[in-house]
Design an enzyme around this catalytic site. Structure first.
Site, mmCIF file in Angstrom:
data_model
loop_
_atom_site.group_PDB
_atom_site.id
_atom_site.type_symbol
_atom_site.label_atom_id
_atom_site.label_comp_id
_atom_site.label_asym_id
_atom_site.label_seq_id
_atom_site.Cartn_x
_atom_site.Cartn_y
_atom_site.Cartn_z
ATOM 1 N N SER A 94 36.217 43.047 -14.737
ATOM 2 C CA SER A 94 37.377 42.521 -14.005
ATOM 3 C C SER A 94 37.125 42.495 -12.502
ATOM 4 C CB SER A 94 38.628 43.359 -14.317
ATOM 5 O OG SER A 94 39.805 42.637 -14.043
ATOM 6 N N SER A 119 45.253 40.713 -14.043
ATOM 7 C CA SER A 119 43.911 40.153 -14.242
ATOM 8 C C SER A 119 43.773 39.270 -15.470
ATOM 9 C CB SER A 119 42.875 41.281 -14.302
ATOM 10 O OG SER A 119 42.666 41.825 -13.030
ATOM 11 N N LYS A 169 42.191 35.971 -14.915
ATOM 12 C CA LYS A 169 40.751 35.693 -14.933
ATOM 13 C C LYS A 169 40.312 34.920 -16.170
ATOM 14 C CE LYS A 169 39.921 39.538 -11.877
ATOM 15 N NZ LYS A 169 40.083 40.994 -11.819
#
Length: 390
Positions: free
Chosen positions: A120, A65, A68
């Site tokens: 997230s 993640s 992101k």
């Protein structure tokens, strides 16, 4: 007895002399970097972009993640925070972390960004991507374009969330450090990732969504202000961290790190302690040209601004300067004009440059040029649309 005392005295004197002959500890010696659990890691100074530490920093790795970070900065730069976004079907029920979006639900892009970076949310990632990019492939194209612009030369994105969908979605610790530094220079991004708790709307419910930031570094480390956690079964634990002390911000990346919180703290401590900012030139400081140039009496070259750079004490002697000018004649009529740069090198690598301006004493400022040089300057002022204007 006397012999024994004599021998003991001689031995003490001998040991004292040996201590004096030991090589002195170099106070400027570089400190040893910390031991880390991470398979790959990097530490960067946010303002200068200098990589201060790297462990397998150019090894291509899964980044989970941490992806992101790119999703967020592309959306912030390309979208409008107050846009009302409708959640598409393809965003509902995306595996992994979620903020439990429903099909047709409406939120602002800003709210989705908080859901993306604090919790997230993979559903938030898909919603943002389809809104800003028109489609997932369109947004992924934007992500890779931004990566190329930043200089992430060992990175390829295939999705906006970082789930393990392909071996072609990868980056490196150094590339992700560059991305963190780039994103942290954006005030909107910086505000979002430093937020510990945020309430956003929840259409159809009687209460708002309360988002608690997953990044424990915000509570564990003094001055921590970002950035993003990450985990998948294949990528393992990944973490992007940042902290600011005395106005200076550092960022770290750890990939596949079983002890990521401590790894990040060690790296930040190492950076703050061993790479102090050194002012290499002050603002409005006189600079003597080191190239042939004719300067009218009463004119000077001055720096537009100060320049500071993170250096270990042992590196101070490796820094040198170079004056690069676009003019061979400097006169009072050029007062305030940009005429070149003062460049700084660490060994053979240029680490930065400062614009050089003409500063003229009042006695010479505004004195008209004459002769052939005045004619040609007037000609080029007209031809270049003011490029040479005083």
């Amino acid at each position: 007895m006397k012999v024994r005392k004599l021998v003991s005295g001689v031995l003490v004197v001998f040991l004292f002399i040996q201590v004096l002959l030991l090589p002195a500890t170099d106070a400027n010696a570089a400190a040893k970097p910390p031991g880390l659990s991470a398979e790959s890691a990097a530490l960067i100074d946010v303002t200068s972009g200098r990589i201060l530490y790297s462990k397998n920093g150019t090894k291509k790795m899964r980044i989970a993640s941490l992806t992101k970070t790119m999703t967020a900065i592309v959306a912030i730069e390309s979208g409008k925070l107050n846009d009302v976004v409708t959640v598409p079907q393809e965003a509902v029920g995306v595996e992994g972390s979620s903020i439990y979006l429903k099909k047709g639900e409406k939120l602002t892009l800003e709210e989705l960004l908080y859901g993306l970076m604090l919790r997230s949310g993979n559903d938030a990632a898909v919603t943002i991507a389809t809104h800003v990019g028109g489609s997932l492939p369109g947004f992924v194209y934007m992500m890779n374009e931004k990566a190329a612009m930043i200089g992430m030369s060992h990175t390829n994105f295939t999705n906006p969330h970082g789930l393990d969908d392909s071996n072609m979605h990868y980056s490196t610790a150094e590339d992700m450090a560059k991305l963190s530094a780039y994103a942290l220079r954006n005030p909107v991004f910086r505000q979002i990732v430093s937020t510990k708790v945020k309430d956003i709307s929840w259409e159809g419910e009687q209460w708002d969504r309360r988002l608690l930031n997953k990044n424990k570094m915000l509570h564990l480390y003094e001055g921590a202000d970002g950035v993003k956690t990450g985990y998948t079964k294949l990528a393992k634990r990944c973490l992007a961290s940042s902290a600011t002390r005395d106005g200076r911000q550092l960022a770290t990346i750890t990939l596949n790190a079983s002890d990521d919180w401590n790894d990040s703290a060690k790296l930040l401590d190492y950076g703050f302690a061993n790479f102090p900012l050194k002012e290499l030139v002050g603002g409005k400081q006189d600079v003597k040209p080191d190239t042939p140039v004719t300067m009218e009496r009463g004119t000077h070259l001055v720096t537009m601004n100060a320049f500071r750079y993170p250096l270990q004490p042992t590196e101070a002697d490796d820094v040198h300067k170079r004056v690069v000018l676009g003019e061979s004649v400097i006169n009072g009529k050029m007062n305030g004009q940009l005429v070149g740069f003062l460049q700084f090198y660490l060994k053979e690598d240029m680490i930065g440059q400062v614009p050089l301006l003409v500063s003229a004493d009042s006695s010479v400022e505004g004195r008209p040029e004459s002769g052939i040089r005045g004619f040609w300057r007037h000609f080029w002022t007209i031809a270049a649309g003011g490029l040479w204007s005083a």
